[in-house]
Design a protein around this motif. Structure first.
Motif, PDB file in Angstrom:
ATOM      1  N   ILE A  19      -4.271   5.731  -3.678  1.00 14.81           N
ATOM      2  CA  ILE A  19      -2.874   6.169  -3.580  1.00 14.81           C
ATOM      3  C   ILE A  19      -2.426   6.881  -4.845  1.00 14.81           C
ATOM      4  O   ILE A  19      -1.627   7.809  -4.806  1.00 14.81           O
ATOM      5  N   PHE A  20      -2.967   6.471  -5.988  1.00 19.14           N
ATOM      6  CA  PHE A  20      -2.536   7.075  -7.249  1.00 19.14           C
ATOM      7  C   PHE A  20      -3.392   8.270  -7.674  1.00 19.14           C
ATOM      8  O   PHE A  20      -3.221   8.781  -8.786  1.00 19.14           O
ATOM      9  N   VAL A  54       9.320  13.469  -0.704  1.00 12.35           N
ATOM     10  CA  VAL A  54       9.511  12.178  -1.367  1.00 12.35           C
ATOM     11  C   VAL A  54       9.383  11.058  -0.341  1.00 12.35           C
ATOM     12  O   VAL A  54       8.677  10.067  -0.581  1.00 12.35           O
ATOM     13  N   SER A  55      10.027  11.219   0.811  1.00 17.07           N
ATOM     14  CA  SER A  55       9.949  10.202   1.864  1.00 17.07           C
ATOM     15  C   SER A  55       8.514   9.977   2.317  1.00 17.07           C
ATOM     16  O   SER A  55       8.083   8.838   2.524  1.00 17.07           O
ATOM     17  N   LEU A  60       3.633   6.342   2.178  1.00 20.44           N
ATOM     18  CA  LEU A  60       2.233   6.076   1.841  1.00 20.44           C
ATOM     19  C   LEU A  60       2.121   4.969   0.797  1.00 20.44           C
ATOM     20  O   LEU A  60       1.270   4.076   0.905  1.00 20.44           O
ATOM     21  N   MET A  61       2.996   5.006  -0.193  1.00 22.71           N
ATOM     22  CA  MET A  61       2.983   3.996  -1.242  1.00 22.71           C
ATOM     23  C   MET A  61       3.408   2.630  -0.703  1.00 22.71           C
ATOM     24  O   MET A  61       2.844   1.604  -1.083  1.00 22.71           O
ATOM     25  N   LEU A  62       4.367   2.637   0.203  1.00 20.58           N
ATOM     26  CA  LEU A  62       4.809   1.394   0.843  1.00 20.58           C
ATOM     27  C   LEU A  62       3.682   0.807   1.683  1.00 20.58           C
ATOM     28  O   LEU A  62       3.399  -0.400   1.610  1.00 20.58           O
ATOM     29  N   ILE A  67       4.691  -0.339  -3.660  1.00 17.21           N
ATOM     30  CA  ILE A  67       6.142  -0.387  -3.811  1.00 17.21           C
ATOM     31  C   ILE A  67       6.699  -1.283  -2.721  1.00 17.21           C
ATOM     32  O   ILE A  67       6.012  -1.614  -1.757  1.00 17.21           O
ATOM     33  N   LYS A  68       7.965  -1.660  -2.898  1.00 19.35           N
ATOM     34  CA  LYS A  68       8.660  -2.426  -1.871  1.00 19.35           C
ATOM     35  C   LYS A  68      10.010  -1.769  -1.635  1.00 19.35           C
ATOM     36  O   LYS A  68      10.466  -0.955  -2.448  1.00 19.35           O
TER      37      LYS A  68
END
Length: 98
Positions: A19-20, A54-55, A60-62, A67-68
């Motif tokens: 992801i990063f 951004v959304s 993807l990060m969620l 992230i939460k």
């Protein structure tokens, strides 16, 4: 070094590594870590990304669990969720060092 333990530790941390790999997600995470909690609009204002972009990255990060999100009225507020990733990295480094 226990090969099975090390391979399992690599497998556990790979979603975070994946992801990063994206610089935009690195930028979003940096913003979240600096401010602790932001909305999509607040993140859009701090980056050169569009609101849909951004959304997309936040989703993807969620999904990756880094992230939460917290619902506050009509707003969704995003914040880092790095404790599990840090624990996975510690397990990996311990496995590699043993």
């Amino acid at each position: 070094m226990e090969k099975e333990r090390t391979l399992a530790a690599f497998a556990a941390v790979m979603p975070a590594f994946a992801i990063f790999q994206d610089a935009r997600r690195q930028q979003l995470m940096t913003e979240l870590c600096c401010k602790e909690e932001l909305t999509v609009n607040e993140l859009t204002a701090t980056t050169s990304l569009s609101r849909p972009a951004v959304s997309h990255h936040l989703k993807l990060m969620l999904d990756a669990g880094v992230i939460k999100v917290r619902q506050v009225g009509v707003e969704r507020r995003y914040s880092p969720n790095l404790a599990p990733v840090i624990a996975q990295l510690k397990e990996l480094t311990t496995a590699l060092e043993s």
